[in-house]
Design a protein around this motif. Structure first.
Motif, PDB file in Angstrom:
ATOM      1  N   GLU A  30      35.953 -37.457-125.730  1.00  0.00           N
ATOM      2  CA  GLU A  30      35.508 -36.091-125.398  1.00  0.00           C
ATOM      3  C   GLU A  30      35.124 -35.297-126.654  1.00  0.00           C
ATOM      4  N   ILE A  31      35.891 -35.468-127.714  1.00  0.00           N
ATOM      5  CA  ILE A  31      35.577 -34.736-128.949  1.00  0.00           C
ATOM      6  C   ILE A  31      34.238 -35.213-129.511  1.00  0.00           C
ATOM      7  N   CYS A  32      33.983 -36.512-129.435  1.00  0.00           N
ATOM      8  CA  CYS A  32      32.672 -37.015-129.887  1.00  0.00           C
ATOM      9  C   CYS A  32      31.549 -36.342-129.110  1.00  0.00           C
ATOM     10  N   GLY A  33      31.703 -36.279-127.781  1.00  0.00           N
ATOM     11  CA  GLY A  33      30.658 -35.705-126.928  1.00  0.00           C
ATOM     12  C   GLY A  33      30.395 -34.246-127.243  1.00  0.00           C
ATOM     13  N   PHE A  52      38.918 -23.254-127.302  1.00  0.00           N
ATOM     14  CA  PHE A  52      39.998 -23.167-128.280  1.00  0.00           C
ATOM     15  C   PHE A  52      41.009 -22.138-127.794  1.00  0.00           C
ATOM     16  N   ASP A  53      42.242 -22.258-128.314  1.00  0.00           N
ATOM     17  CA  ASP A  53      43.240 -21.214-128.084  1.00  0.00           C
ATOM     18  C   ASP A  53      44.050 -21.036-129.366  1.00  0.00           C
ATOM     19  N   GLU A  54      45.169 -20.318-129.310  1.00  0.00           N
ATOM     20  CA  GLU A  54      45.905 -20.021-130.538  1.00  0.00           C
ATOM     21  C   GLU A  54      46.457 -21.291-131.200  1.00  0.00           C
ATOM     22  N   ASN A  55      46.572 -22.385-130.448  1.00  0.00           N
ATOM     23  CA  ASN A  55      47.111 -23.626-131.035  1.00  0.00           C
ATOM     24  C   ASN A  55      46.031 -24.556-131.563  1.00  0.00           C
ATOM     25  N   GLY A  56      44.787 -24.270-131.266  1.00  0.00           N
ATOM     26  CA  GLY A  56      43.709 -25.143-131.753  1.00  0.00           C
ATOM     27  C   GLY A  56      42.711 -25.452-130.656  1.00  0.00           C
ATOM     28  N   ILE A  57      42.247 -26.700-130.654  1.00  0.00           N
ATOM     29  CA  ILE A  57      41.190 -27.100-129.732  1.00  0.00           C
ATOM     30  C   ILE A  57      41.744 -27.400-128.339  1.00  0.00           C
ATOM     31  N   VAL A  58      40.996 -26.998-127.333  1.00  0.00           N
ATOM     32  CA  VAL A  58      41.371 -27.291-125.943  1.00  0.00           C
ATOM     33  C   VAL A  58      40.262 -28.141-125.331  1.00  0.00           C
ATOM     34  N   LEU A  59      40.641 -29.296-124.805  1.00  0.00           N
ATOM     35  CA  LEU A  59      39.652 -30.177-124.180  1.00  0.00           C
ATOM     36  C   LEU A  59      39.288 -29.643-122.794  1.00  0.00           C
ATOM     37  N   ILE A  60      38.025 -29.774-122.434  1.00  0.00           N
ATOM     38  CA  ILE A  60      37.588 -29.322-121.100  1.00  0.00           C
ATOM     39  C   ILE A  60      38.295 -30.143-120.014  1.00  0.00           C
ATOM     40  N   SER A  61      38.543 -31.421-120.290  1.00  0.00           N
ATOM     41  CA  SER A  61      39.260 -32.241-119.292  1.00  0.00           C
ATOM     42  C   SER A  61      40.658 -31.679-119.053  1.00  0.00           C
ATOM     43  N   ASP A  62      41.266 -31.101-120.109  1.00  0.00           N
ATOM     44  CA  ASP A  62      42.599 -30.494-119.930  1.00  0.00           C
ATOM     45  C   ASP A  62      42.501 -29.190-119.145  1.00  0.00           C
ATOM     46  N   VAL A  63      41.427 -28.444-119.353  1.00  0.00           N
ATOM     47  CA  VAL A  63      41.233 -27.208-118.576  1.00  0.00           C
ATOM     48  C   VAL A  63      41.167 -27.571-117.085  1.00  0.00           C
ATOM     49  N   ILE A  64      40.341 -28.557-116.760  1.00  0.00           N
ATOM     50  CA  ILE A  64      40.172 -28.956-115.345  1.00  0.00           C
ATOM     51  C   ILE A  64      41.503 -29.442-114.789  1.00  0.00           C
ATOM     52  N   SER A  65      42.161 -30.276-115.591  1.00  0.00           N
ATOM     53  CA  SER A  65      43.429 -30.863-115.176  1.00  0.00           C
ATOM     54  C   SER A  65      44.469 -29.784-114.860  1.00  0.00           C
ATOM     55  N   LYS A  66      44.594 -28.844-115.796  1.00  0.00           N
ATOM     56  CA  LYS A  66      45.635 -27.814-115.617  1.00  0.00           C
ATOM     57  C   LYS A  66      45.259 -26.823-114.520  1.00  0.00           C
ATOM     58  N   GLU A  67      43.983 -26.430-114.500  1.00  0.00           N
ATOM     59  CA  GLU A  67      43.579 -25.418-113.505  1.00  0.00           C
ATOM     60  C   GLU A  67      43.710 -25.936-112.077  1.00  0.00           C
ATOM     61  N   LEU A  68      43.436 -27.240-111.891  1.00  0.00           N
ATOM     62  CA  LEU A  68      43.386 -27.761-110.519  1.00  0.00           C
ATOM     63  C   LEU A  68      44.535 -28.695-110.187  1.00  0.00           C
ATOM     64  N   PHE A 113      41.340 -36.809-107.869  1.00  0.00           N
ATOM     65  CA  PHE A 113      41.283 -36.852-109.331  1.00  0.00           C
ATOM     66  C   PHE A 113      39.865 -36.506-109.770  1.00  0.00           C
ATOM     67  N   ALA A 114      39.743 -36.220-111.074  1.00  0.00           N
ATOM     68  CA  ALA A 114      38.456 -35.707-111.571  1.00  0.00           C
ATOM     69  C   ALA A 114      37.941 -36.552-112.731  1.00  0.00           C
ATOM     70  N   VAL A 115      36.664 -36.372-113.001  1.00  0.00           N
ATOM     71  CA  VAL A 115      36.069 -36.908-114.233  1.00  0.00           C
ATOM     72  C   VAL A 115      35.142 -35.822-114.773  1.00  0.00           C
ATOM     73  N   SER A 116      35.223 -35.593-116.079  1.00  0.00           N
ATOM     74  CA  SER A 116      34.357 -34.589-116.692  1.00  0.00           C
ATOM     75  C   SER A 116      33.249 -35.269-117.487  1.00  0.00           C
ATOM     76  N   LEU A 117      32.022 -34.851-117.203  1.00  0.00           N
ATOM     77  CA  LEU A 117      30.858 -35.341-117.958  1.00  0.00           C
ATOM     78  C   LEU A 117      30.351 -34.231-118.879  1.00  0.00           C
ATOM     79  N   ILE A 118      31.209 -33.229-119.067  1.00  0.00           N
ATOM     80  CA  ILE A 118      30.826 -32.006-119.771  1.00  0.00           C
ATOM     81  C   ILE A 118      31.042 -32.153-121.265  1.00  0.00           C
ATOM     82  N   LYS A 119      30.011 -31.850-122.047  1.00  0.00           N
ATOM     83  CA  LYS A 119      30.128 -31.969-123.500  1.00  0.00           C
ATOM     84  C   LYS A 119      30.334 -30.589-124.109  1.00  0.00           C
TER      85      LYS A 119
END
Ligand SMILES: NC(=O)c1ccc[n+]([C@@H]2O[C@H](COP(=O)([O-])OP(=O)(O)OC[C@H]3O[C@@H](n4cnc5c(N)ncnc54)[C@H](O)[C@@H]3O)[C@@H](O)[C@H]2O)c1
Ligand SMILES: O=P(O)(O)OC[C@H](O)CO
Length: 357
Positions: free
Chosen positions: A200-203, A126-142, A116-122
């Protein structure tokens, strides 16, 4: 006997190196549960003719991104990300957000089963539906669950072991507990919030607000003005988070990930510093130039995030609801004079709240 946890750190900048110092020291004292070796993926570069990985492994110091602070000897720098994650079940992502997809593409298919992962990335995407969280990018990619850790965390101060706090945003409490074990120190208190999007959005958004705080400083405004600007920014952070993530909790804004990070970043961060220099130069130097001139290889996240936020607001026709984020975008990308920063902003922002009828 249960298998030991093994931590890998992906990224070795100012915060990545500070985190390596903390995690390396923590796992070393908990060898009943953790493999003591912590591999850190280092984006290889030459520093005074030597490879940065070799410097870290022989001198135990990241002389470029965290000079003057020794890293524990069980922290091992590797230039190959696949070698860094080999056998690891806890993956700590701590690199500038613009490089995440490239790294994930290299790691795909090479991550241990059950990791499992943890993102410390601030930052955000975005994509056609709106905002994309970096934690979701990591989650989906890996194909891994991904928590987040954010807070009022200026790296150099934590490397100096000055008291600070952070917030883990999580879905999986067992993961959050393990993360607390590897990150917590007497001088670094870790709290939890079951609200990944809020944390994450705050960061990410506080980096945009920090640009406004820096403009204030560069334009020579005083404390009251800066406080008003920070408040405008906070209002838009809350508005934005609620607009795109309905279940964001208001209490998250009161955690270290919320108001505390906003304060520290608006007074001591790199985004603030470069924005101040931008305003002092009357906008005649670009942020790209200032980043190179002032940060010695460290990266700004706020300017890119301002652009990403603008793209989403424009696509969804929400620009009028976010005058603060829009004026920052206009100054950074559209050549709007920085001296106009406060013009209209106060009027537009106040027209969205606080009218006396
Ligand atoms: N520094 C802080 O005080 C701090 C605190 C909390 C969170 N953060 C967040 O942590 C994340 C990482 O920041 P940092 O401060 O550790 O980094 P940094 O800005 O200090 O350093 C930049 C890093 O990017 C690497 N890099 C450069 N080009 C690259 C490329 N093409 N591909 C991959 N990597 C490349 C460099 O080697 C270096 O490690 C950011 O999202 C930041 O917002 C930073
Ligand atoms: O230096 P900044 O502006 O990237 O901010 C650093 C940290 O995010 C503060 O918590």
């Amino acid at each position: 006997m249960t298998e030991k946890h093994k931590v890998a750190i992906l990224g070795s900048g100012n915060w990545g190196s500070t985190v390596a110092k903390i995690v390396g020291s923590n796992v070393k004292t908990k060898t009943e549960s953790f493999d003591p070796e912590v591999r850190v993926w280092v984006y290889e570069e030459l520093v005074d003719g030597r490879k940065l990985t070799e410097i870290i492994n022989s001198d135990h110091e990241n002389v470029k991104y965290l000079p003057g602070k020794k890293l524990p000897e069980n922290v091992v720098a590797v230039p190959d990300p696949i070698e860094a994650v080999a056998g690891a079940d806890i993956l700590v992502f701590v690199l500038p957000h613009q490089f995440v997809r490239g790294l994930c593409a290299k790691l795909r298919g090479n991550v241990r089963e059950g990791a499992f992962a943890v993102s410390l990335i601030k930052g955000v995407e975005f994509d056609e539906n709106g905002i994309v969280l970096i934690s979701d990018v990591i989650s989906k990619e890996l194909g891994v669950e991904c928590s987040v850790l954010m807070g009022a965390n200026i790296a150099n101060e934590i490397a100096d072991e000055q008291f600070s706090e952070a917030t883990i945003g999580y879905k999986n409490a067992a993961h959050a507990k393990l993360l607390q074990i590897i990150f917590q120190k007497p001088y670094f208190r870790i709290a939890g919030a079951p609200d990944i999007p809020g944390v994450e959005i705050c960061g990410a958004l506080k980096n945009v607000v920090a640009l406004g705080a820096g403009f204030c400083d560069g334009l020579g405004y005083g404390n009251n003005t800066k406080a008003a600007v920070i408040r405008f920014g906070l209002l838009e952070m809350v508005r934005f988070a609620k607009k795109f993530f309905k279940n964001v909790q208001y209490t998250t804004f009161l955690q270290s990930s919320g108001v505390a990070d906003l304060i520290t970043t608006c007074y001591g961060g790199r985004n603030r510093k470069c924005a101040e220099a931008f305003a002092r130069a009357g906008g005649r130097k670009s942020f790209e130039e200032l980043e190179v001139e002032l940060l010695n290889g460290q990266k700004l996240q706020g300017t890119l995030t301002a652009k990403e936020v603008h793209e989403v607001l424009q696509r969804q026709k929400l620009m009028k609801e976010f005058p603060f984020f829009e004026v920052i975008y206009d100054i950074v990308y559209e050549g709007r004079p920085v001296e106009q920063f406060l013009q209209e902003l106060s009027e537009k922002e106040l027209s969205l709240e606080g009218n006396i009828e």
